[in-house]
Enzyme design. Sequence first.
Site, PDB file in Angstrom:
ATOM      1  N   CYS B 239      -3.826  -5.179   4.082  1.00 49.32           N
ATOM      2  CA  CYS B 239      -3.694  -4.244   3.448  1.00 49.32           C
ATOM      3  C   CYS B 239      -3.878  -2.953   4.677  1.00 49.32           C
ATOM      4  O   CYS B 239      -3.496  -3.258   6.014  1.00 49.32           O
ATOM      5  CB  CYS B 239      -3.272  -3.312   2.343  1.00 49.32           C
ATOM      6  SG  CYS B 239      -5.596  -3.611   1.873  1.00 49.32           S
ATOM      7  N   ARG B 244      -6.142  -3.107  -1.748  1.00 49.70           N
ATOM      8  CA  ARG B 244      -4.859  -3.805  -2.040  1.00 49.70           C
ATOM      9  C   ARG B 244      -4.178  -5.134  -2.026  1.00 49.70           C
ATOM     10  O   ARG B 244      -3.779  -5.576  -2.949  1.00 49.70           O
ATOM     11  CB  ARG B 244      -3.397  -3.014  -1.678  1.00 49.70           C
ATOM     12  CG  ARG B 244      -3.518  -1.518  -2.564  1.00 49.70           C
ATOM     13  CD  ARG B 244      -2.391  -0.760  -1.893  1.00 49.70           C
ATOM     14  NE  ARG B 244      -2.860   0.143  -0.464  1.00 49.70           N
ATOM     15  CZ  ARG B 244      -2.033   0.803   0.260  1.00 49.70           C
ATOM     16  NH1 ARG B 244      -0.875   0.593  -0.199  1.00 49.70           N
ATOM     17  NH2 ARG B 244      -2.339   0.702   1.394  1.00 49.70           N
TER      18      ARG B 244
END
Lengths: 325, 282
Positions: B239, B244
Amino acid sequence: MPRHDVRVYDDIFEMMPSEENPTPLVRVRNSLPDESEYRLYAKLEWLNPLGSVKDRAAWQMVQDLEARGEIGNGRGIVEPTSGNTGFSMAALASARGHHMKAVVPNKVPAEKKILLKMAGAELDVVNDELCPAPGLGDGSINLAKTHAKAQRDRYVMPNQYENVQNMEAHVRTTGPEIWRQTEGKITHFFTSLGTCGTVSGTSKYLKSKNPDIRVIAVQPSEGHDVPGVRNVSQLEVTKLFDPDLIDEILEIDFELAYVRAVELLQKDGLRAGPSSGLIFEGARQILQREGQGAGVGVMIFCDDVFKYTSNLVKHLPELGQGLEP
Amino acid sequence: MSDYAHPEVLVTTDWVKENLGKPGIALIEVDVDTKAYDAGHVPGAVGFNWETQLNDSVKRDIISKDDFQSLLRESGVQNDDTVILYGDNNNWFAAFAYWIFKIYGHDDVRLMNGGRQKWLDEDDKDLTVDAPSVSPSNYTVSGGRDDLRALLPDVLAASKDGSHNLVDVRSPDEFTGKVIAPPGMSETAQRGGHVPGARNVPWATAVAEDGTFKSRDELEAIYTKGQNLDRGKPTIAYCRIGERSSHTWFVLTYLLGYDNVRNYDGSWTEYGNLIAAPIEKG
């Protein structure tokens, strides 16, 4: 007993608006295209004791919490607020001897944050710029809920977005005031959407008197930065939005909110803030569309322009020019 | 939750409530918003700061083995504890912490499904500002799993030879290069776009409206069928800074049972700053 005829009061609470002590209705003439039979009035909510329409909901909620024994003895208030509700609530709560913590999104103008502190609130500023994600809700509402849950002995959260007292304030005061002030002749009610307490409560009362009164909610176009109001797409946070009480939702280019606010001050002497400018533009468009036959319109002018000068300069750059020698 | 490949890695908020204060359970909150823990946390939970406690404070790296061991000792975590992680933003950094716990070989780690938000929204769940009482432990990091982490050379090679599923879990605007980072984020890169060959599956597609993980069938439909990820190949998720993608790493590894999934925590803030590295846009 409050002496409204000579305006002498024992305390600020006696000054709170009511059918006997309404905020003024002032006819707006000069900014309208033509003279007409139609009478369009602004209800000057900045003449409430703490300067905005939010005095009504804040006072109703504080009174309700006191009556139910939810505040007092060291237990105060925590509330997510973009400014006016917090300011009214903080000042009223302080005057009643209660403490308050205001959870404020960072994007709120500095003037409003400072006013909250001046009114005795402790600030908790939230960065609302996080990546949107499923089911997360609003950052400031979450943080206020956290405080209320983690420190139950210190805080209760009135929650203006869900508290029916917010709406009830307008059933009890704004609606009856307008009905009496217009002698029952109101045909159009113009307001904006935020918590939706004003539109839902006032509409509920007015439509109980005359179901034909048209209620128009004016909303700014998406991506707006008009403080204190919401686009319908932003209404998931409130439980007081009732589409059955609104006849039309009219979307306005938000830049016009600022243009009309300055116009109202220069042509009518009304120190209207951007949300009032927005509502005025909505009323203008309805009148242009539907003609200007006999009728009586009432617009809620939520607060005045004093807190928004820096905001106005952003949209009307010429206001920021020529300020230096 | 039972049809996930490894259902034992998730616990419900109700399970956590029922097991509050029981010995052998270590509750740890890790948030994006590093102030959230102080405002209120699950009773008994310790708070980890992802910026200062899960990352090295000098070089850009995850916390070292020794520092991890010290952190868990100070936090009173025992080697045989069941560690329950939870946090804000659908468990972003709780998943990042989960990944680090696995890198350093902790056996029993679980996520509280729905995270902090679900706990907050449930009326029967309490929060507190009281600090937990912690007795320091003798935690010892013995094993470790380097194979859970992808480093830059792995990513460059995977992009070149097509041997891996490369999953970019950022928003479509970050993937296409329209923006370099989400608004308000301070960690950024010189260039926008994505690693050539990567597929864009935003992390949030794994999460249901109530903040819990979607069902196994829904997840299979998104990753395996929708994106044609090849179960026969190893996978690298990335990410912007690696939190994430830890979330997606968790989904692919434990909920769908993919073999050999690695998190590239260097992510776009490393790759998007490289001189002469190939970038795809659009």
